[in-house]
Scaffold this active site. Structure first.
Site, PDB file in Angstrom:
ATOM      1  N   HIS A 155     -24.067  -5.641   4.409  1.00  0.00           N
ATOM      2  CA  HIS A 155     -23.944  -4.969   5.722  1.00  0.00           C
ATOM      3  C   HIS A 155     -22.511  -5.019   6.254  1.00  0.00           C
ATOM      4  CE1 HIS A 155     -28.412  -5.292   6.017  1.00  0.00           C
ATOM      5  NE2 HIS A 155     -28.190  -6.454   5.458  1.00  0.00           N
ATOM      6  N   SER A 276       4.582   7.707   6.362  1.00  0.00           N
ATOM      7  CA  SER A 276       4.333   8.683   7.410  1.00  0.00           C
ATOM      8  C   SER A 276       5.645   9.354   7.777  1.00  0.00           C
ATOM      9  CB  SER A 276       3.738   7.967   8.630  1.00  0.00           C
ATOM     10  OG  SER A 276       4.005   8.704   9.811  1.00  0.00           O
ATOM     11  N   LYS A 282       4.592   2.793   8.209  1.00  0.00           N
ATOM     12  CA  LYS A 282       3.331   3.047   7.512  1.00  0.00           C
ATOM     13  C   LYS A 282       3.444   2.979   5.993  1.00  0.00           C
ATOM     14  CE  LYS A 282       0.027   5.060   9.295  1.00  0.00           C
ATOM     15  NZ  LYS A 282      -1.336   4.565   9.360  1.00  0.00           N
ATOM     16  N   GLU A 289      -7.596   7.252  -1.083  1.00  0.00           N
ATOM     17  CA  GLU A 289      -8.273   8.238  -0.222  1.00  0.00           C
ATOM     18  C   GLU A 289      -8.551   9.527  -0.988  1.00  0.00           C
ATOM     19  OE1 GLU A 289      -6.529   7.202   4.177  1.00  0.00           O
ATOM     20  OE2 GLU A 289      -5.141   7.943   2.678  1.00  0.00           O
TER      21      GLU A 289
END
Ligand code: ARG
Length: 460
Positions: A155, A276, A282, A289
């Site tokens: 969970h 970024s 970043k 992804e």
């Protein structure tokens, strides 16, 4: 040039030609089409339809077409209906009127099945290689941090401590099943359809077994109607590829989390991350992804062909031409995602502190304590209650497992024995999980050795 003009008074409309043409994508099958056609020409010779000299001339002409196909201009201005038509037209340019004999007793329905099978068989081997590369990378990663302890979740809540290699080997198992699925798909692809004609079986006495042997097929198909109607073999690959992508998406998701500042478990290599344009600090996990994102394309390809095939009447229908783009897409994306994942795994660094800390602070040892009580004679349900109260008390007073001693445990509940204090460290409880498949260090060590051996056997 059409392979079917005689019955028509006018040619197809320009709109219909554009709408129905498949050369733009099925040109990928060109090499397979030529390999299959050469085998077919030899079968024509064995059936007495071509002389030895004609056969040699045609095989040579096919080779010449293949050589030409490697020049950039080959497909320029080719307006043929599909790759099969293109190859026959080009053959005519090389072999003259003799080319008119090569389609004797053959239909494009079986030809497209053959070409797709030949092409897909080779691609499955590439997918498998990419899969094995990733499996090897997981084993190597396990070998780099053999004793690292991490927090395991259910969970997405802290559950029980496990070894980092145990976690990696869980993915190894998923990918090992994927390798099996690919082998099963390959076996269904590896069946030779030529000799089926359009749907009823060829009217010429072809030696189908000889054709199969020449092209290295494991078997021949058993029913000509089934050949014209069947795309199961492509669906089998799409299923296997979809499950691979599903597994990859879960690995990607884990590692996106684990490499976040919040977790701080993993450092992804600069080479697989990007920055970024606005925020200078970043370092984004784009490779992972994209692996996760490409799932949509592969699942979409599977769904697309599934829906295309649904309810089609026997046997061939032109709908089935829509099989190719999804299949090509799935093959490309799956192989690329596997290769990308391998590089991510190969170059990531585990930062062992934070996951070990998560394992120590999160009351992951609660189950270990309850099981120790139960081994010492307390019925498990009561043991569970006692440890539950200990956790509640600790949560109220802000105490971590390491803030307790064995003596304090014994004072908290008489069922505890002072030596159970050892289990306040997750490494101790892990040692009890020595059943096959468990996370005890020795068990995992053996599993790792076995995984290496199993991968060698898979690689053959
Ligand atoms: N381009 C067609 C396909 O991919 C080849 C088979 C054509 N057969 C036919 N009966 N029109 O399915």
């Amino acid at each position: 040039m059409k392979l079917w003009g005689g019955r028509f008074e006018t040619g197809p409309s320009e709109l219909f030609e554009r709408f129905s043409g498949s050369l733009d994508f099925d040109r990928r099958l060109l090499e397979s089409d030529i390999a299959g056609s050469k085998a077919f020409v030899r079968a024509l010779a064995r059936a007495g339809i071509l002389t030895a000299a004609e056969t040699d001339a045609l095989v040579g002409a096919y080779d010449a077409v293949l050589a030409d196909s490697r020049t950039p201009s080959f497909f320029e201005e080719a307006a043929d209906e599909d790759v099969h038509t293109l190859v026959i037209r080009k053959l005519g340019e090389k072999a003259g009127p003799l080319a008119a004999k090569v389609h004797t007793g053959r239909s494009r329905n079986e030809q497209v099945s053959l070409d797709t099978r030949l092409w897909l068989r080779a691609e499955i081997d590439r997918t498998r290689e990419a899969l094995f590369g990733l499996m090897a990378a997981l084993i190597d990663s396990a070998g780099r941090d053999p004793r690292a302890v991490i927090c395991g979740y259910t969970h997405l809540r802290r559950a029980q401590a496990v070894l980092w290699p145990h976690y990696l080997l869980a993915y190894f198992e998923m990918f090992a099943r994927d390798a099996e699925r690919l082998s099963q798909a390959r076996a269904r692809v590896d069946v030779m359809p030529l000799g089926s004609g359009a749907l009823a079986g060829s009217g010429f006495p072809f030696d189908r077994a000889a054709m199969a042997a020449e092209m290295g097929f494991g078997a021949i198909t058993r029913n000509s109607m089934d050949v014209s109607a069947d795309r199961d073999f492509a669906l089998d690959y799409l299923h296997a590829a979809s499950v691979i992508m599903l597994h990859l998406s879960r690995l990607a998701e884990d590692w996106i989390l684990y490499s976040s500042e919040e977790f701080g478990w993993l450092e992804l290599a600069d080479g697989v991350t990007s920055g970024s344009s606005l925020m200078p600090q970043k370092k984004n996990p784009d490779s992972l992804e994209l692996i996760r994102g490409k799932c949509g394309r592969v699942f979409g390809a599977y769904t697309s062909l599934f829906v295309t095939m649904k309810g089609l009447p026997m046997t061939y229908n032109r709908d089935m031409q829509e099989d190719k783009e999804p299949l090509f897409e799935a093959v490309d994306q799956t192989t690329a995602a596997l290769e990308m994942a391998r590089v991510v795994v190969d170059t990531a660094k585990l930062n062992p502190g934070p996951p070990a800390q998560a394992a120590e602070q999160g009351w992951l040892i609660a189950t270990d304590l309850a099981e120790a009580l139960s081994r010492a004679g307390t019925p498990f349900h009561q043991a569970h209650q006692i440890v539950g109260r200990l956790v509640l008390e600790s949560v109220r007073t802000g105490r971590k497992p390491g803030d307790w001693t064995g003596e304090e445990l014994a004072a908290f509940a008489p069922e505890f024995r002072p030596e159970m204090g050892l289990l306040l460290r997750p490494e101790e409880g892990m040692k009890t999980r020595a059943v096959p498949g468990g996370t005890a260090p020795e068990t995992v060590g053996r599993a790792l050795v076995e995984a290496r051996r199993r991968l060698e056997i898979l690689r053959g």
